[in-house]
Design an enzyme around this catalytic site. Sequence first.
Site, mmCIF file in Angstrom:
data_model
loop_
_atom_site.group_PDB
_atom_site.id
_atom_site.type_symbol
_atom_site.label_atom_id
_atom_site.label_comp_id
_atom_site.label_asym_id
_atom_site.label_seq_id
_atom_site.Cartn_x
_atom_site.Cartn_y
_atom_site.Cartn_z
ATOM 1 N N SER A 92 0.852 -1.179 0.000
ATOM 2 C CA SER A 92 0.000 0.000 0.000
ATOM 3 C C SER A 92 0.885 1.225 0.000
ATOM 4 O O SER A 92 1.892 1.274 0.718
ATOM 5 C CB SER A 92 -0.904 0.002 1.236
ATOM 6 O OG SER A 92 -1.730 1.145 1.253
ATOM 7 N N HIS A 106 -2.495 7.256 -4.681
ATOM 8 C CA HIS A 106 -2.619 6.107 -3.784
ATOM 9 C C HIS A 106 -2.709 4.847 -4.632
ATOM 10 O O HIS A 106 -3.327 4.852 -5.702
ATOM 11 C CB HIS A 106 -3.883 6.233 -2.921
ATOM 12 C CG HIS A 106 -4.341 4.938 -2.322
ATOM 13 N ND1 HIS A 106 -5.410 4.219 -2.825
ATOM 14 C CD2 HIS A 106 -3.866 4.226 -1.273
ATOM 15 C CE1 HIS A 106 -5.574 3.123 -2.100
ATOM 16 N NE2 HIS A 106 -4.657 3.108 -1.152
ATOM 17 N N ASN A 108 -2.744 0.272 -4.080
ATOM 18 C CA ASN A 108 -2.768 -0.842 -3.146
ATOM 19 C C ASN A 108 -3.038 -2.118 -3.921
ATOM 20 O O ASN A 108 -3.903 -2.141 -4.798
ATOM 21 C CB ASN A 108 -3.869 -0.613 -2.092
ATOM 22 C CG ASN A 108 -4.103 -1.819 -1.214
ATOM 23 O OD1 ASN A 108 -4.967 -2.647 -1.486
ATOM 24 N ND2 ASN A 108 -3.331 -1.921 -0.157
ATOM 25 N N HIS A 175 -20.634 11.905 3.653
ATOM 26 C CA HIS A 175 -21.026 13.020 4.513
ATOM 27 C C HIS A 175 -20.758 14.375 3.850
ATOM 28 O O HIS A 175 -21.302 15.389 4.280
ATOM 29 C CB HIS A 175 -20.310 12.936 5.864
ATOM 30 C CG HIS A 175 -18.827 13.072 5.793
ATOM 31 N ND1 HIS A 175 -18.009 12.058 5.357
ATOM 32 C CD2 HIS A 175 -18.012 14.111 6.103
ATOM 33 C CE1 HIS A 175 -16.752 12.453 5.419
ATOM 34 N NE2 HIS A 175 -16.718 13.700 5.856
#
Length: 307
Positions: A92, A106, A108, A175
């Site tokens: 990762s 990012h 992974n 959210h």
Amino acid sequence: MMDIDRVNQYLQNLQTVITRELQAIDGQSVFATDSWEREAGGGGCSMVLRDGAIFEQAGVNFSEVYGDSMPASASAHRPELAGRRFRAMGVSLVVHPHNPYIPTSHANVRFFVAERDGEEPIWWFGGGFDLTPYYGFKADCKHWHSVAREACKPFGAERYAHYKKWCDDYFYLRHRQEARGIGGLFFDDLNEPDFEQAFAFMRSVGDHYLPAYTPIVEAHRDDVYGEREKQFQLYRRGRYVEFNLVYDRGTLFGLQSGGRTESILMSLPPVVNWRYNYQPEAGSAEAELTDYYLVAKDWLAEQDDGH
């Protein structure tokens, strides 16, 4: 036939390849290597570059952990895993550049196997890569997604569209009603059509991360920026923190399985801020990020006007 040692060897080699390339691009700082052991079983190697010429922080982790029962984060959506022994391994990485015109990235890739005496093992691969820009450029988005499509191409025409949508859906802050970035690929629970093909797909995703990211870094490494752009980058990094601590399955798995906290939270940016009820100026580049770039779309169909 399942060959866990080959997966382990590939993952450790991938960590070496990626850290060497990122270190060469940075040209100033070097990766510090921190090997660790997990008391409950397993261990890993965290490699972190800090305060470089290009990268404020880049972390590339390899880990292999095992235990007597699957953590709740892993068995919640697959109750048949409860009570099984597990072995999990993966690489990762998260890269946070200094320059706000270079996106955070990012990636992974991982492998899980869950076993119980007298029963067939349950195994699967997962992973992907995604891009989080602070200032949007269509050329970057098209390049990132074209490499993602190339990674999927040998495995079927439908793979890219399927895993792109999964990525758009997964890296979404409910959210905030806002995407974390422009997406890429995300896959999980992959164990078809057989071990060799599933393993080959995971390798393809892992091997395509550098070709997807490094040209974007090179394109913007010398872009001039000021305090306005830097402050906006720090504000937007707050969204990255929110996602990783509230939603990210890998973070939850690591913490719930007794993983090494420093390595798990290495993904967080070294400097970040929050501003209460911040609203970018209408029509600004900062507003364009959320109004246009963080809206899921078919980037390969977009017209490239240079921005």
